[in-house]
Design a protein around this motif. Structure first.
Motif, short mmCIF file in Angstrom:
data_model
loop_
_atom_site.label_atom_id
_atom_site.label_comp_id
_atom_site.label_asym_id
_atom_site.label_seq_id
_atom_site.Cartn_x
_atom_site.Cartn_y
_atom_site.Cartn_z
N VAL A 104 0.80 -1.09 -0.10
CA VAL A 104 -0.10 0.08 -0.07
C VAL A 104 1.01 1.18 -0.13
O VAL A 104 2.02 1.02 0.25
CB VAL A 104 -0.99 0.09 1.11
CG1 VAL A 104 -1.65 -1.26 1.23
CG2 VAL A 104 -0.03 0.19 2.45
N GLY A 105 0.16 2.22 -0.44
CA GLY A 105 1.09 3.47 -0.52
C GLY A 105 0.29 4.45 -1.39
O GLY A 105 -0.63 4.22 -2.06
N LYS A 155 0.90 -10.35 5.29
CA LYS A 155 2.01 -9.04 5.66
C LYS A 155 1.47 -8.02 4.62
O LYS A 155 1.10 -8.18 3.63
CB LYS A 155 3.30 -9.47 5.27
CG LYS A 155 4.41 -8.56 5.72
CD LYS A 155 5.76 -8.96 5.08
CE LYS A 155 6.38 -10.23 5.62
NZ LYS A 155 7.68 -10.45 4.83
N ILE A 156 1.75 -6.65 5.49
CA ILE A 156 1.31 -5.55 4.56
C ILE A 156 2.61 -4.85 4.67
O ILE A 156 3.14 -4.43 5.85
CB ILE A 156 0.03 -4.77 5.34
CG1 ILE A 156 -1.26 -5.63 5.20
CG2 ILE A 156 -0.10 -3.42 4.48
CD1 ILE A 156 -2.24 -4.98 5.95
N ILE A 157 2.78 -4.42 3.55
CA ILE A 157 4.39 -3.48 3.18
C ILE A 157 3.84 -2.04 2.84
O ILE A 157 3.07 -1.93 1.82
CB ILE A 157 5.16 -4.12 2.42
CG1 ILE A 157 5.69 -5.28 2.92
CG2 ILE A 157 6.48 -2.96 2.30
CD1 ILE A 157 6.64 -6.13 1.99
N VAL A 158 3.99 -1.16 3.77
CA VAL A 158 3.70 0.28 3.26
C VAL A 158 4.79 0.96 2.71
O VAL A 158 5.84 1.33 3.33
CB VAL A 158 3.17 1.16 4.71
CG1 VAL A 158 2.71 2.64 4.12
CG2 VAL A 158 2.24 0.34 5.29
N LEU A 159 4.63 1.54 1.47
CA LEU A 159 5.71 2.01 0.79
C LEU A 159 5.55 3.61 0.89
O LEU A 159 4.19 4.17 0.81
CB LEU A 159 5.81 1.91 -0.54
CG LEU A 159 6.10 0.53 -0.98
CD1 LEU A 159 5.93 0.05 -2.56
CD2 LEU A 159 7.52 -0.10 -0.70
N ASP A 160 6.47 4.38 0.92
CA ASP A 160 6.43 5.94 0.84
C ASP A 160 7.73 6.48 0.28
O ASP A 160 8.96 6.30 0.56
CB ASP A 160 6.48 6.45 2.06
CG ASP A 160 6.27 7.97 2.40
OD1 ASP A 160 5.63 8.38 1.51
OD2 ASP A 160 6.99 8.47 3.16
N LYS A 161 7.61 7.08 -1.05
CA LYS A 161 8.65 7.86 -1.70
C LYS A 161 9.80 6.51 -2.02
O LYS A 161 11.06 6.95 -2.00
CB LYS A 161 9.18 8.91 -1.12
CG LYS A 161 8.02 10.17 -1.01
CD LYS A 161 8.82 11.29 -0.04
CE LYS A 161 7.62 12.11 0.19
NZ LYS A 161 8.13 13.57 0.80
#
Length: 610
Positions: free
Chosen positions: A400-401, A571-577
């Protein structure tokens, strides 16, 4: 921007770019001659027939001259019989031979060209579809389609017509001038004295007319753009009551077209008048000077007639050379653009399906280790900045992100659409570079947000996941994807044609077709790229049920827009920039104060509440 795109397309359709003819360009396009080699026998025979057709054409003025001399009681030349009847029979026999060889010359040249161009078109298409994704990201589909259609058609026309005509007209020109000199040196010198004036004026007017014609095409394309933009945005036009404004804009553009056309008419009229004067003036001048020579006794009427006929041969040949030369230039330019594709480096994929079969089977575990990536077309922008994560076989991992965070880029890298700049991607602990590209893609399926179907039937679109699947397997996959019922509601059932890009189906129906296709493929790794983000509630429910069936027992990479669909992810991986900001289960991430995931979750909840 829309206007520029439209204009460029119009120019391309109106006139293909030309290339300068020099040693370098000719050496380049010589690579295409290999496509003629398999048919060189027929090409040589056609070439011989071309020579015979051209040479026999040069005999007719001479035969007419002899025929008139014999009719006047003079002895025949060149060992011909002193009989008008026999000379006529010989002339018609030569005409028959010329017609015969002309038929087979055209037939053979067309056959050789069609077969050679089919081979070239096939190789260009095969090459194109095996090129890496970065090739397509830098080019428009219309441009690539033009390579297969307009460019190759130009090469075809040149080989079939222009090439043969250049040889034919060259023979007629050289032969005609030789006969003119043989018939009368004085008349030939008189003819040549006025030639530079005609050529110079022709070049001047030709350049002016081409520039005006191009300006008129551009301006007409501009006016067509106004129509296109107005009709596409007709709702806005009517909502703002701007009909009169659009009408005025279109009228102004049309006035410019008329203005340019009138300027062109002035040059065209002047050029036509000049040509008429020069053409008939030249004929009149030759007749006048020829009559003077006849009167002086140094020339006869039959020779004057033959001279006039050869003059027409030479004039016609010279008149065709500018267009033929322009066609050759276009063909060279087209060849260079086709060769650009043929010289590109392809992916390690074969056109032979046997060579693309899976050799190394993977279980489904996946790892990114310090992956750094920037798109080849935007190397200055680093999309992923040292991404590392592990996915075990059978796990459901969601990304997500915000837009531009790198979610879809990760999906593309898993499919090995692009090469990474740094780091390592592994499948079952094996570096992706050590696995065959076909082994990776054969065992990965993707269900994208915007499903694009092919223009065939529903059956064919589902079978795209497994080309040798039986109808029973296809129906079973459709049932698991919640697609069977809506398919059978159509009168043609599975034989229903979906239309171009699947436009006859709703978004939810297209998604379920894509899921059925993925189920049929039975991949080890599944990628869901925001597969339910643009659907209504009922369609989302049906698609979500199908996705749950699809994800059972296989590694699932879920790129999520609606966070409600990923709460059960392992598992949830949060992406930012381009970096991993947070990682964990839904229950863990929702507890992080000031966390990105919690903020996105609360934001979506507020939107749904309103």
């Amino acid at each position: 921007m829309a206007r520029n795109r439209f204009n460029s397309g119009s120019k391309q359709e109106a006139e293909l770019p030309k290339a300068k003819l020099n040693k370098e360009t000719l050496n380049k396009i010589s690579a295409l001659l290999k496509y003629l080699k398999p048919y060189k026998g027929k090409f040589i025979i056609g070439f011989v027939f071309l020579l015979l057709s051209s040479l026999t054409g040069l005999l007719f003025p001479g035969l007419i001259k002899v025929m008139l001399e014999v009719a006047q009681g003079n002895p025949a030349e060149y060992g011909l019989p002193n009989s008008v009847k026999l000379i006529g029979i010989i002339a018609f026999s030569i005409l028959f031979v010329q017609s015969f060889v002309s038929f087979f010359r055209i037939k053979l040249f067309v056959e050789v060209t069609e077969k050679a161009l089919a081979d070239l078109r096939r190789d260009t298409y095969f090459k194109m579809i095996t090129l890496p994704m970065n090739f397509f990201s830098n080019r428009r589909v219309g441009e690539l389609n033009s390579r297969l259609s307009a460019d190759l058609s130009q090469i075809q026309d040149t080989i079939t017509t222009s090439f043969a005509e250049i040889i034919r007209q060259t023979i007629l020109l050289i032969g005609g001038i030789s006969f003119l000199i043989y018939t009368s040196v004085q008349l030939t010198l008189f003819n040549l004295s006025i030639l530079p004036i005609i050529i110079g004026c022709g070049v001047f007017f030709g350049k002016k007319l081409r520039l005006i014609s191009r300006s008129a095409q551009d301006q007409l394309a501009e006016s067509n753009t106004i129509v296109e933009e107005t009709l596409q945005g007709i709702n806005n036009v009517k909502a703002f009551v701007n009909e009169s404004y659009e009408a005025g804009r279109y009228d102004k553009s049309l006035r410019q077209v008329v203005k340019i056309a009138l300027r062109g008419a002035t040059y065209r009229g002047s050029f036509a008048s000049f040509i008429i004067f020069c053409l008939f003036g030249a004929i009149l001048g030759v007749m006048w000077y020829g009559a003077y020579l006849v009167q002086q006794g140094s020339f006869d009427i039959s020779s004057l007639l033959a001279y006039m006929l050869y003059s027409l041969f030479v004039g016609a040949a010279m008149g065709t050379f500018p267009d033929l030369y322009a066609n050759i230039q276009k063909a060279v330019g087209a060849s260079e653009r086709v060769l650009e594709i043929l010289e590109e480096k392809t992916e390690d994929i074969s056109i032979d399906p046997e060579k693309n079969k899976t050799k190394h089977f993977i279980k489904g575990s996946l790892s990114f280790k310090g992956v750094v990536f920037a798109y080849p077309s935007r190397k200055e922008i680093t999309v992923l900045k040292g991404i590392s994560f592990d996915v075990e076989a059978g796990q459901k991992v969601a990304f997500v992100g915000s837009s531009g965070a790198g979610k879809s880029t990760i999906a593309g890298l898993i499919l090995k659409f692009y090469d990474i700049q740094k780091g390592e991607i592994t499948f079952d602990g094996i570096n992706a570079n050590d696995l065959a590209l076909t082994d990776i893609r054969n065992q990965i399926a993707i269900v994208p947000q915007d499903v694009i179907l092919f223009g065939g039937t529903i059956l064919e679109n589902i079978a795209y996941g497994k080309l040798n699947a039986t109808k029973e397997e296809i129906i079973k996959a459709a049932e698991q994807a919640n697609a069977h019922n809506f398919i059978m509601s159509f009168p043609e059932g599975y034989d229903t044609v979906v239309g171009e890009r699947g436009v006859k189906l709703s978004g939810g129906q297209r998604q379920r077709i894509a899921i059925a296709r993925a189920l049929l493929k039975d991949p080890a790794i599944l990628i869901l790229d925001e597969a339910t983000s643009s659907l209504d509630s009922e369609s989302e429910r049906l698609v979500q049920e199908a996705l749950e069936t699809l994800m059972k027992g296989r590694t699932s990479i879920i790129i999520a827009h609606r966070l409600s669909t990923i709460r059960e992810a392992d598992k949830i991986i949060v992406l930012d920039k381009g970096k991993i900001a947070e990682e964990g289960k839904h229950s863990e991430l929702i507890q992080i104060d000031e966390g990105i995931y919690k903020h996105l979750s609360n934001l979506q909840f507020e939107i749904q509440s309103t």
